[in-house]
Design an enzyme around this catalytic site. Sequence first.
Site, PDB file in Angstrom:
ATOM      1  N   LYS A 140     -60.342  -5.167 -30.702  1.00 36.77           N
ATOM      2  CA  LYS A 140     -61.251  -4.806 -31.792  1.00 36.77           C
ATOM      3  C   LYS A 140     -60.794  -5.565 -33.024  1.00 36.77           C
ATOM      4  O   LYS A 140     -59.665  -5.376 -33.494  1.00 36.77           O
ATOM      5  CB  LYS A 140     -61.236  -3.304 -32.052  1.00 36.77           C
ATOM      6  CG  LYS A 140     -62.165  -2.882 -33.191  1.00 36.77           C
ATOM      7  CD  LYS A 140     -62.314  -1.373 -33.208  1.00 36.77           C
ATOM      8  CE  LYS A 140     -63.179  -0.926 -34.374  1.00 36.77           C
ATOM      9  NZ  LYS A 140     -63.414   0.525 -34.354  1.00 36.77           N
ATOM     10  N   LYS A 189     -66.394   9.800 -33.607  1.00 36.82           N
ATOM     11  CA  LYS A 189     -65.015  10.089 -33.988  1.00 36.82           C
ATOM     12  C   LYS A 189     -64.912  11.576 -34.319  1.00 36.82           C
ATOM     13  O   LYS A 189     -65.753  12.112 -35.052  1.00 36.82           O
ATOM     14  CB  LYS A 189     -64.602   9.265 -35.219  1.00 36.82           C
ATOM     15  CG  LYS A 189     -64.561   7.763 -34.979  1.00 36.82           C
ATOM     16  CD  LYS A 189     -64.192   7.030 -36.266  1.00 36.82           C
ATOM     17  CE  LYS A 189     -64.138   5.527 -36.059  1.00 36.82           C
ATOM     18  NZ  LYS A 189     -63.875   4.795 -37.331  1.00 36.82           N
ATOM     19  N   LYS A 218     -61.163  -6.671 -36.913  1.00 40.78           N
ATOM     20  CA  LYS A 218     -61.703  -6.294 -38.212  1.00 40.78           C
ATOM     21  C   LYS A 218     -62.206  -7.531 -38.951  1.00 40.78           C
ATOM     22  O   LYS A 218     -61.474  -8.517 -39.124  1.00 40.78           O
ATOM     23  CB  LYS A 218     -60.630  -5.597 -39.044  1.00 40.78           C
ATOM     24  CG  LYS A 218     -60.179  -4.254 -38.478  1.00 40.78           C
ATOM     25  CD  LYS A 218     -61.269  -3.206 -38.578  1.00 40.78           C
ATOM     26  CE  LYS A 218     -60.762  -1.828 -38.166  1.00 40.78           C
ATOM     27  NZ  LYS A 218     -61.804  -0.789 -38.316  1.00 40.78           N
TER      28      LYS A 218
END
Length: 327
Positions: free
Chosen positions: A148, A246, A150
């Site tokens: 992942k 989340k 950023k």
Amino acid sequence: MPRRLDTQMTSFPIAGAFTISRGAKTQADVVTCTITENGLRGLGECVPYGRYGESIASVIAEIDAASAEIRAGATKVDLLEHMKPGAARNAVDCALWDLEAKQSGVPVADRVGIAQPKPLTTAYTISLGEPETMAARAAENAGRALLKVKVGTADDESRIRAVRAAAPDAAIILDANEGWTEDNLAHHLRIAAKAGIALVEQPLPAGKDELLATIERPLLVCADESVHHTGDLAKLRSRYDAINIKLDKTGGLTEALAMKREAQRLGFRIMVGCMVGTSLAMAPAVLLAQDADFADLDGPLLLARDREPGLRYDASLVFPPERALWG
């Protein structure tokens, strides 16, 4: 005998720094909720998030405000009415799940219909930085199955190309953290698609993402900051292909399970993500992610130290929690 409720703030240092488009942090400040009843303790952890107007003080104050009801025996369903979605409710909700599992002797996995939880492939996060720095970090982790990355600057093309070249075989998620604009969105999506990126997360600011409904999306686009609870889903169907669930946004596992069911019914792909927290925060999310399309549960891997006992990680796999940790 009434329940006892305790909260505690603890800081866990991050290994290096964790940098996204909104800034950097060097430690994870978490709130642990402990609910004790008849000698048994249930634990839950949350990570207050400033982007959503939360702080350590505000989260503890929210829990304190609900303490009388919790001590009097409020259930997880009661909390959906008495506490708003967010980190505070997450800590209490997960503590209740843990407590009930210990009281009943039935693991949370069984209670939510998962007979045999399995290890999951989790993403590993590459923080935002200069392209060459990000490429070096990607190269160090090129053997991982899922990265992942950023992003979220005005010029991410060089970052996307550099990371892809450094990790040619890894599946890659880009997380812009609301950092792209109407002017560069289409360009960055095209570059991402050419680079074989699997998914782009929250490219535009929450509340200013209507453009996503009107342009061609050449790859999966996932909502994060734009989606918190089940009630947010319907309005996002034309803008996003996936959602990031989340627990610190939904306010716990109870709402997250309901949200996942509804999102799947509506045709969204599912990512289960996390804030930067410890294994205690990840444990319920590992169960939630058992049939998700993407899992991003690397929080403990970003810390210089974790709780003991913690989750087991092996390369790109995260294993279900042992009951000594949670559930």
